[in-house]
Design a protein around this motif. Structure first.
Motif, short mmCIF file in Angstrom:
data_model
loop_
_atom_site.label_atom_id
_atom_site.label_comp_id
_atom_site.label_asym_id
_atom_site.label_seq_id
_atom_site.Cartn_x
_atom_site.Cartn_y
_atom_site.Cartn_z
N VAL A 40 14.50 37.82 47.41
CA VAL A 40 14.84 36.90 46.56
C VAL A 40 16.34 36.23 46.78
O VAL A 40 16.37 35.09 46.98
CB VAL A 40 14.76 37.30 45.05
N LEU A 41 17.13 36.86 47.32
CA LEU A 41 18.65 36.45 47.49
C LEU A 41 18.53 35.72 48.95
O LEU A 41 19.20 34.62 48.98
CB LEU A 41 19.58 37.64 47.62
N VAL A 44 17.06 32.21 47.80
CA VAL A 44 17.88 31.75 47.18
C VAL A 44 18.90 30.84 47.90
O VAL A 44 19.39 29.82 47.76
CB VAL A 44 18.70 32.32 45.94
N SER A 45 19.39 31.83 48.83
CA SER A 45 20.56 31.40 49.91
C SER A 45 19.88 30.09 51.12
O SER A 45 20.78 29.33 51.01
CB SER A 45 20.90 32.51 50.77
N ALA A 48 19.92 27.12 48.76
CA ALA A 48 21.06 26.65 48.64
C ALA A 48 21.61 25.89 49.75
O ALA A 48 22.43 24.81 49.90
CB ALA A 48 22.09 27.64 48.27
#
Length: 56
Positions: A40-41, A44-45, A48
């Motif tokens: 998930v990170l 998201v990264s 972004a």
């Protein structure tokens, strides 16, 4: 964080081979949770970075 997921995965495999079912189940559960948090990170990264206009 990915290293912790790999450590718990290896611990689960070793514990499963040695016959420690409870420990293997707990370690594999922790490894799965950490893996999905890392995934998930990562997503998201990536989103972004795409919004900011930078190339990977």
């Amino acid at each position: 964080m990915l290293s912790w997921a790999l450590i718990f995965l290896i611990l689960a495999i070793v514990a499963g081979v040695l016959g420690f079912g409870g420990i293997a189940g707990a370690a594999s559960g922790i490894a799965q949770i950490l893996f999905f948090v890392f995934l998930v990170l990562l997503v998201v990264s990536a989103i972004a970075r795409a919004v900011r206009g930078k190339t990977p």
